[in-house]
Design a protein around this motif. Structure first.
Motif, PDB file in Angstrom:
ATOM      1  N   TYR A  42      -0.714  57.024  19.626  1.00  0.00           N
ATOM      2  CA  TYR A  42       0.466  56.506  18.918  1.00  0.00           C
ATOM      3  C   TYR A  42       1.604  57.503  19.078  1.00  0.00           C
ATOM      4  O   TYR A  42       1.378  58.716  19.171  1.00  0.00           O
ATOM      5  CB  TYR A  42       0.202  56.337  17.416  1.00  0.00           C
ATOM      6  N   PRO A 121      -2.838  56.822  12.666  1.00  0.00           N
ATOM      7  CA  PRO A 121      -1.379  57.015  12.704  1.00  0.00           C
ATOM      8  C   PRO A 121      -0.814  57.638  11.443  1.00  0.00           C
ATOM      9  O   PRO A 121       0.266  58.230  11.469  1.00  0.00           O
ATOM     10  CB  PRO A 121      -0.843  55.599  12.921  1.00  0.00           C
ATOM     11  N   ASP A 333       2.086  51.780  19.241  1.00  0.00           N
ATOM     12  CA  ASP A 333       0.692  51.920  19.677  1.00  0.00           C
ATOM     13  C   ASP A 333       0.678  52.041  21.190  1.00  0.00           C
ATOM     14  O   ASP A 333       1.067  51.118  21.916  1.00  0.00           O
ATOM     15  CB  ASP A 333      -0.084  50.676  19.235  1.00  0.00           C
TER      16      ASP A 333
END
Length: 336
Positions: A42, A121, A333
């Motif tokens: 990410y 993340p 992503d």
């Protein structure tokens, strides 16, 4: 390690990040001594910084073309070079060093990375924007428990952390944001007073409700919001400049009014610049506090509802952030 990977490369200076960059294919190589090789999963979006980089308008970053881009990413270590002792294959790590973000793989010195508990993340947001929020509020703003704290762009990636951190210290938080959804979000975070600048006057509300009462005011917008914060700063208060989104075009507004000294001198107040890249020695302590607050459930991470994937999604993510519509942290992503 053989093969190739893709990255976003700044190839020319232009008005927008999209116009200045291209996606390129580069060779993948083994780490040299002291280096680690990371597969990025990410990346975090820094739309204003990215735009200014594209325009060669960031004074403290000297750009030589071509250069890779992006600042923040979280990934997993795939290989380590000779002499690397603090990292191992399989570790989840975050980088907040330019240009480690907008690329599928990152090969860099081990000092560019920080180990995090898991490949999620949330840890990217905490290690990058969460640390920035703590530095702006606690180190530059020198906030104390129970103070009155005003925050602009309070529903954004940086702002939503600052609202929580201030509220947890018993501060009366005045959150400035645009739109009913953002206003509701800021209230949920703990803001005591929310000013929706799209339907209310920040200048008028602060003058009536908080005259000379802002102990700390953190502004990332500039323009009339900065003026309102400055006018209502409390005795010994601190106005922190953390950005100037309203001046993104590179043509700061020329204003005619009393010099800033007249707003500060008789109050013993100050205006302080916050540039996180100049505070690297303080990052570890701030990171420890932010990670601990998240682990204990006292700090929450909000990601914007719009989902972006792949390197191509970075361009859309930047434009989403610049549109002013995002709530929380904007990420992409990068997984295949």
């Amino acid at each position: 390690m053989s093969g190739t990977y893709r990255a976003i490369q700044l190839q020319r200076f232009a008005e927008s990040f999209r116009a200045a960059t291209e996606i390129v294919t580069l060779d993948l190589t083994d780490p040299a001594p002291g280096q680690v090789l990371v597969r990025n999963h990410y990346c975090g979006i820094n739309g204003i910084f990215d735009t200014q980089i594209a325009r060669n308008a960031v004074d403290y970053v000297k750009i030589g073309l071509p250069t890779l881009t992006g600042v923040e990413a979280i990934g997993v270590i795939v290989a380590v070079g000779e002499g690397v002792a603090d990292f191992a294959v399989g570790d989840a790590v975050v980088t907040t060093r330019f240009p480690g973000g907008y690329r599928e793989w990152n090969l860099a010195d081990q000092g560019h990375f920080v180990k995090v508990p898991e490949l999620a993340p949330e840890w990217l947001a905490l290690a990058s924007t969460g640390v920035s929020a703590a530095m702006a509020l606690e180190y530059i703003g020198a906030v104390e428990d129970g103070e009155t704290v005003a925050i602009s762009a309070a529903a954004g990636g940086l702002g939503h952390f600052m609202v929580q951190l201030a509220a947890q210290r018993g501060c009366h938080v005045v959150a400035v944001c645009g739109g009913s959804d953002k206003a509701a979000f800021a209230r949920d975070l703990g803001a005591a007073r929310v000013i929706d600048y799209r339907s209310e006057s920040v200048t008028d509300i602060l003058a009536v409700e908080y005259p000379d009462k802002l102990d700390v005011a953190i502004d990332t917008v500039s323009g009339t919001i900065f003026d309102a914060f400055l006018k209502n700063v409390a005795p010994h208060g601190r106005v922190v400049v953390g950005g100037a989104a309203a001046d993104l075009e590179g043509r700061p507004e020329i204003v005619t009014q009393p010099r800033i000294a007249h707003s500060l001198y008789y109050k013993g107040a100050s205006v302080r610049g916050f540039m996180n890249g100049l505070l690297t020695e303080q990052w570890p302590a701030a990171r420890e506090r932010v990670f601990s607050a998240y682990s204990s459930g006292d700090l929450k991470v909000r990601f914007d509802d719009r989902k972006f994937t792949g390197l191509e999604g970075i361009f859309d993510g930047i434009e989403r952030l610049l549109s002013g519509q995002s709530i929380g942290k904007v990420i992409v992503d990068l997984r295949p």
